[in-house]
Design a protein around this motif. Structure first.
Motif, mmCIF file in Angstrom:
data_model
loop_
_atom_site.group_PDB
_atom_site.id
_atom_site.type_symbol
_atom_site.label_atom_id
_atom_site.label_comp_id
_atom_site.label_asym_id
_atom_site.label_seq_id
_atom_site.Cartn_x
_atom_site.Cartn_y
_atom_site.Cartn_z
ATOM 1 N N LEU A 24 0.841 -1.182 0.000
ATOM 2 C CA LEU A 24 0.000 0.000 0.000
ATOM 3 C C LEU A 24 0.884 1.241 0.000
ATOM 4 O O LEU A 24 1.931 1.259 0.662
ATOM 5 N N ALA A 25 0.468 2.256 -0.720
ATOM 6 C CA ALA A 25 1.190 3.525 -0.709
ATOM 7 C C ALA A 25 1.139 4.110 0.703
ATOM 8 O O ALA A 25 0.232 3.796 1.483
ATOM 9 N N ARG A 26 2.071 4.961 1.024
ATOM 10 C CA ARG A 26 2.175 5.520 2.378
ATOM 11 C C ARG A 26 0.911 6.259 2.813
ATOM 12 O O ARG A 26 0.573 6.265 3.980
ATOM 13 N N HIS A 27 0.243 6.883 1.889
ATOM 14 C CA HIS A 27 -0.934 7.689 2.216
ATOM 15 C C HIS A 27 -2.240 6.886 2.167
ATOM 16 O O HIS A 27 -3.311 7.452 2.298
ATOM 17 N N VAL A 28 -2.145 5.571 2.029
ATOM 18 C CA VAL A 28 -3.325 4.705 1.892
ATOM 19 C C VAL A 28 -3.390 3.760 3.082
ATOM 20 O O VAL A 28 -2.376 3.265 3.561
ATOM 21 N N ARG A 29 -4.625 3.496 3.537
ATOM 22 C CA ARG A 29 -4.818 2.600 4.682
ATOM 23 C C ARG A 29 -5.973 1.654 4.398
ATOM 24 O O ARG A 29 -7.006 2.055 3.867
ATOM 25 N N LEU A 36 -10.683 0.875 1.541
ATOM 26 C CA LEU A 36 -9.373 1.435 1.271
ATOM 27 C C LEU A 36 -9.513 2.944 1.415
ATOM 28 O O LEU A 36 -10.341 3.565 0.739
ATOM 29 N N HIS A 44 -7.826 6.669 1.209
ATOM 30 C CA HIS A 44 -6.743 7.545 0.805
ATOM 31 C C HIS A 44 -7.320 8.945 0.715
ATOM 32 O O HIS A 44 -8.532 9.116 0.724
ATOM 33 N N PRO A 45 -6.473 9.976 0.732
ATOM 34 C CA PRO A 45 -6.976 11.341 0.879
ATOM 35 C C PRO A 45 -8.195 11.639 0.006
ATOM 36 O O PRO A 45 -8.162 11.452 -1.207
ATOM 37 N N ARG A 54 -2.497 5.129 -7.788
ATOM 38 C CA ARG A 54 -1.478 5.446 -6.778
ATOM 39 C C ARG A 54 -1.864 4.996 -5.377
ATOM 40 O O ARG A 54 -1.489 5.621 -4.385
ATOM 41 N N CYS A 55 -2.615 3.912 -5.314
ATOM 42 C CA CYS A 55 -2.965 3.318 -4.020
ATOM 43 C C CYS A 55 -1.965 2.241 -3.638
ATOM 44 O O CYS A 55 -1.812 1.926 -2.457
#
Length: 104
Positions: A24-29, A41, A43-44, A97-98
């Motif tokens: 997972l990208a850093r900004h995704v949870r 999922l 993300h901003p 970009r996830c």
């Protein structure tokens, strides 16, 4: 063709290979939504409601396992896991970009 992310770098190619190591990208949870009773999922400014198979794939995306290992793990849990569907799913998330990829 969409570029794919490799640890902050861009590499050409539209697909995810079996030797790539997704995370997972850093900004995704990845989280559980109590209201929807589904995994999501985050993300901003966006929430993606996942089906069970999508959530199972993402739970295994730790940056250590290769795509081939993820497919094998899912194959051990379930009878049939189409490799191409897992790779297509991850390719779409890389384009959004996830998910980031590290070369295997």
């Amino acid at each position: 063709m969409n570029p794919t992310q490799t640890g902050g770098r861009t590499r050409p190619g539209a697909g995810v290979s079996g030797s790539d190591r997704p995370r997972l990208a850093r900004h995704v949870r990845l989280a559980f939504c109590r209201t929807r009773q589904r995994r999501i999922l985050l993300h901003p400014e966006t929430v993606v409601v996942l089906n069970d198979s999508g959530a199972d794939i993402l739970e295994l995306c730790d940056g250590r396992r290769t795509v081939a290992e993820i497919v094998a793990e899912l194959g051990a849990r379930y009878q049939a896991v189409p490799d191409d569907e897992v790779r297509q799913f991850l390719t779409r998330l890389v384009a959004r970009r996830c998910v980031e990829l590290a070369d295997g």
